[in-house]
Design a protein around this motif. Sequence first.
Motif, mmCIF file in Angstrom:
data_model
loop_
_atom_site.group_PDB
_atom_site.id
_atom_site.type_symbol
_atom_site.label_atom_id
_atom_site.label_comp_id
_atom_site.label_asym_id
_atom_site.label_seq_id
_atom_site.Cartn_x
_atom_site.Cartn_y
_atom_site.Cartn_z
ATOM 1 N N ASN A 36 -4.105 22.099 -29.839
ATOM 2 C CA ASN A 36 -4.608 20.743 -29.634
ATOM 3 C C ASN A 36 -3.529 19.705 -29.924
ATOM 4 O O ASN A 36 -3.477 18.659 -29.285
ATOM 5 N N TYR A 41 -0.363 19.995 -29.274
ATOM 6 C CA TYR A 41 0.446 19.882 -28.056
ATOM 7 C C TYR A 41 -0.310 19.124 -26.964
ATOM 8 O O TYR A 41 0.267 18.319 -26.235
ATOM 9 N N ALA A 42 -1.594 19.416 -26.838
ATOM 10 C CA ALA A 42 -2.378 18.770 -25.784
ATOM 11 C C ALA A 42 -2.407 17.258 -25.974
ATOM 12 O O ALA A 42 -2.216 16.490 -25.030
ATOM 13 N N GLY A 58 -0.241 15.444 -27.529
ATOM 14 C CA GLY A 58 1.083 14.911 -27.222
ATOM 15 C C GLY A 58 1.329 14.831 -25.730
ATOM 16 O O GLY A 58 2.047 13.969 -25.246
ATOM 17 N N GLY A 59 0.717 15.735 -24.976
ATOM 18 C CA GLY A 59 0.899 15.724 -23.525
ATOM 19 C C GLY A 59 0.182 14.555 -22.880
ATOM 20 O O GLY A 59 0.746 13.845 -22.065
ATOM 21 N N ASN A 60 -1.068 14.380 -23.235
ATOM 22 C CA ASN A 60 -1.835 13.270 -22.695
ATOM 23 C C ASN A 60 -3.118 13.134 -23.494
ATOM 24 O O ASN A 60 -4.046 13.920 -23.347
ATOM 25 N N SER A 83 -6.406 12.724 -21.538
ATOM 26 C CA SER A 83 -6.837 13.986 -20.944
ATOM 27 C C SER A 83 -7.443 14.899 -22.000
ATOM 28 O O SER A 83 -8.485 15.514 -21.773
ATOM 29 N N ALA A 84 -6.766 14.980 -23.135
ATOM 30 C CA ALA A 84 -7.251 15.861 -24.197
ATOM 31 C C ALA A 84 -8.682 15.484 -24.556
ATOM 32 O O ALA A 84 -9.544 16.340 -24.744
ATOM 33 N N GLY A 129 4.347 16.387 -27.406
ATOM 34 C CA GLY A 129 3.947 17.403 -26.442
ATOM 35 C C GLY A 129 4.926 18.526 -26.216
ATOM 36 O O GLY A 129 4.601 19.493 -25.556
ATOM 37 N N SER A 130 6.129 18.409 -26.743
ATOM 38 C CA SER A 130 7.108 19.457 -26.484
ATOM 39 C C SER A 130 8.037 19.620 -27.677
ATOM 40 O O SER A 130 8.637 18.654 -28.131
ATOM 41 N N VAL A 138 -6.888 13.197 -12.127
ATOM 42 C CA VAL A 138 -6.626 14.514 -12.717
ATOM 43 C C VAL A 138 -6.430 14.336 -14.213
ATOM 44 O O VAL A 138 -5.616 13.541 -14.645
ATOM 45 N N ASN A 139 -7.206 15.051 -14.988
ATOM 46 C CA ASN A 139 -7.135 14.848 -16.419
ATOM 47 C C ASN A 139 -6.810 16.128 -17.149
ATOM 48 O O ASN A 139 -7.654 16.743 -17.769
ATOM 49 N N LEU A 140 -5.560 16.530 -17.026
ATOM 50 C CA LEU A 140 -5.096 17.704 -17.749
ATOM 51 C C LEU A 140 -3.804 17.336 -18.452
ATOM 52 O O LEU A 140 -3.325 16.218 -18.338
ATOM 53 N N CYS A 141 -3.234 18.293 -19.173
ATOM 54 C CA CYS A 141 -2.006 18.007 -19.903
ATOM 55 C C CYS A 141 -0.814 18.616 -19.180
ATOM 56 O O CYS A 141 -0.693 19.840 -19.120
ATOM 57 N N PRO A 142 0.067 17.792 -18.635
ATOM 58 C CA PRO A 142 1.163 18.292 -17.825
ATOM 59 C C PRO A 142 2.133 19.165 -18.607
ATOM 60 O O PRO A 142 2.820 19.988 -18.023
ATOM 61 N N ASN A 143 2.183 18.988 -19.928
ATOM 62 C CA ASN A 143 3.179 19.734 -20.707
ATOM 63 C C ASN A 143 2.723 21.146 -21.033
ATOM 64 O O ASN A 143 3.525 21.990 -21.372
ATOM 65 N N LEU A 144 1.427 21.407 -20.930
ATOM 66 C CA LEU A 144 0.934 22.747 -21.254
ATOM 67 C C LEU A 144 0.994 23.636 -20.017
ATOM 68 O O LEU A 144 1.017 23.150 -18.891
ATOM 69 N N GLU A 155 -3.041 27.625 -20.099
ATOM 70 C CA GLU A 155 -3.587 26.941 -21.256
ATOM 71 C C GLU A 155 -4.464 25.763 -20.847
ATOM 72 O O GLU A 155 -5.471 25.470 -21.482
ATOM 73 N N ILE A 177 -7.776 25.786 -22.804
ATOM 74 C CA ILE A 177 -7.660 25.130 -24.099
ATOM 75 C C ILE A 177 -9.033 24.637 -24.559
ATOM 76 O O ILE A 177 -9.828 24.152 -23.786
ATOM 77 N N GLU A 219 -9.946 29.103 -26.033
ATOM 78 C CA GLU A 219 -8.980 30.156 -25.788
ATOM 79 C C GLU A 219 -9.553 31.494 -26.225
ATOM 80 O O GLU A 219 -10.245 31.567 -27.239
#
Lengths: 330, 514
Positions: free
Chosen positions: A202, A204-205, A207-209, A212-213, A275-276, B91-97, B101, B105, B108
């Motif tokens: 979570n 990472y998620a 941090g990604g967005n 969205s999370a 995120g990374s 689109v609502n996802l996480c681009p870094n994952l 996942e 997520i 899992e």
Amino acid sequence: MTTTPLAARGPRAWWRVPQRQVPVLATLALLLVMYGIGVSQYRAFSNIQVVFNLFIDNGFLLVVAVGMTFVILTGGIDLSVGSVVAMTAMVSASLLNDGVHPALVLLIALLIGPTLGFAMGCVIHFFDIQPFIVTLAGMFFARGMCTWINTASIPITDGFWTSAAQERIRIGENFVTVSVLVALAVVAVAAYTLAYTRLGRNVYAIGGNQQSALLMGLPVGRTKIAVYTISGLCSAIGGILLSFYTLSGAPLIAIGMELDTIAAVVIGGTLLTGGSGYVFGTLLGVLVLGVIQTLITFDGSLSSWWTKIVIGGLLFAFILLQRLVGIRKK
Amino acid sequence: MSQRHPVLTMTAISKIFPGVRALDGVDFRLFPGEVHALMGENGAGKSTLIKVLTGVYGTDAGTITLDGQQVSFAGPMQATAAGVSTVYQEVNLCPNLSVAENIFIGREPRRLGAVNWREMRRRAQELLARIDLHIDVTEPLGSYSLAVQQMVAIARAVDVNARVLILDEPTSSLDADEVAQLLRIMRQLRDDGIAIVFVTHFLDQVYGIADRITVLRNGRLVGEYPTAELPQIALVEKMIGKELDALERLDSEAGRDRAAITAGQPLVAADGLGRTGSVAPFSLTIHAGEVVGLAGLLGSGRTEVARLFFGADRADQGRLAVDGEPTAIRNPVAAIGRGVAFCSENRRTEGLVGELSVRENIILAMQATRGWLRPVPRRKQDELVERYIKALSIRPADPDMPVRNLSGGNQQKVLLARWLITEPRLLILDEPTRGIDIGAKTEIQRLVAQLSDGGMAVLFISAELEEVLRLSHKVVVMRDRQLVAQLDNDDTLDADRVMRAIASGARQEELEKA
Ligand SMILES: Nc1ncnc2c1ncn2[C@@H]1O[C@H](COP(=O)(O)OP(=O)(O)OP(=O)(O)O)[C@@H](O)[C@H]1O
Ligand SMILES: [Mg+2]
């Protein structure tokens, strides 16, 4: 109906490194090069104890940087860590001085940091305030508490503390300290948490967005609060290790340490936008800082300010590197 | 169907945002095993109704029952746990994952409390194979196209053992093949007894799959109808609340004399223009007053061509001439200086500033062309903004509303207004009608025709062929990042021929692969 697959892509070639690991590998390469330079310039550098000393001298920094990694991975920042480290050391020293039992002191010291972290996390989440501002306030608060406890430094003479500080754990010819083991344990636990637990994923998620999370149904608020609590806990552990290292609590110690940890995390390849990144990278980042310091000590003629200058240059280089990796991805 | 119990009922739902009554006493019911289309103009309240249901927003009034039990979700997490799973409008996802996942997520597969990565990869691959998506699930999601990301979002929603699946405009970034695939999956799920809410502006998709239609207008319920009993025209009338003739069909606007338009010197001429890894070298001329349509599948290089003309990417081959004069458009500032405007398809990330008001967003580009030292007088601003709010029917018609609060389609209109207002010489429109309701869509098409009549050159990119054919003088077909055909839009050109031009390439490619 014949449908063409949306995107056919073969399996990844074994030699192709995933993009997100490039910064960590760059750090690893840098570390090896610097170590190589040290070994070729100074005979004593090749002594294994030099490596162990890196861990001994930077154990507390490593622990604090691990906590910072969690925070930065969510896209946040924690400026309070240096002050919390100092406060923990101060409280420990002062309580030990008053004759409180060391086990109780440990417990109290380990509670203060996470409590403050939890409080800051709550403010950040519930009032939707910039982490920068909230933790800046936390930084001033904790530093203020230090001087409130005592304006002068307090030496520690407690038996448990001094033995923890001086205990040498032999490995062949060489040795490490208790702090090193604690720090490595923290690294291992953190790496596991980030890679294999829901909490870690979570992080990472978010941090990604973050938006969205939230829409994916992840517990964003809880995770953010947890992350600042973890950072607080790491600062507390770091504070205790620092008090082992210096055998005292000083109100003005660890000033600017938050910046060293941020530098270590970034040099370790973690994106400041979140995120990374990896805890392993942070470990490398801390070692890089340590090696620079050691090289300059070995040289003997350079002023210690050179450390800062080199770190500054490296930071620039690594932020540029991350930028380049990001552009190539597009 | 009526003797069955609805799986979901929403009764008298109201939702008030500061200054806007987004929902006003709306009822909605959903039966197991049906596809239920939720229709309405931009800003009618479709997305808001969905977000109220899944707990993203609280309600101001009304009740929601799921399986006969009254519920009130505190957030998407609870909704998902209760079997209501949603793909939101953007689109609502996480681009870094990684792809895997992103699908799993939050739930899992785990072994002894630890995320079981291998199991997760295996299940992700299996799930995606079911929808014909064969990609490396360990790659970060962000490295794939929007269409793939959309399919992954759907895979995620489908996998949660949902009883209610909500899809808010899932098809707006998919091409025809992908849409067909998606509809196929939806049918399959419906037959498994899942209730599906489907929001879209494409009427043919609605008539292709929906069993029942609920229409919203201005936050109010207009009615609920079985699809078979609601002819298309009646649906449109219910959505816009007017007789359709007010909309009057826009006939081929491209009937104007093409010879006269292309007689003189071209406004812009690309000669072997290209960029390695982005678009193969191509030659293309655009005259003042000409509409050039750019057709092709998603990812065929349409946007990349546009970006070269706008200087958003720099060409590394070929020449570009404006008014016969060789120029290199190195960056967007240079492009704007030469009268080129580019309305991007990607309004979220490249276009709008959410915090600023509608007025400020519209004035932004115009102000930039004038330079910051010469502010646009407030009176003129008001006048222009008002004109375009009306022309594009931006709702709510409040120039001071932060753009962030507008519905998806209305945000798109604001972006369009921003570029129209600069009165460019070459206007590049990338998917300008995506996510826009049909009323406004016709308005935009008419506007484009008007502007080109007035001498503006337009490069019009759209996945909808009818639209391209109706507006353009010349249709340019892209395929695999190559310009494969330039077709004059005379009487002999129809959608079929363009399709063939797009597809023949695709078939060729398959031959090559085999
Ligand atoms: N967060 C918000 N704050 C204020 N107003 C909002 C907010 N979200 C939506 N609105 C308003 O609520 C109304 C309904 O918006 P909604 O997004 O539900 O429309 P929609 O039917 O989904 O339209 P579209 O087809 O364009 O996606 C609009 O007038 C919009 O401006
Ligand atoms: Mg919407």
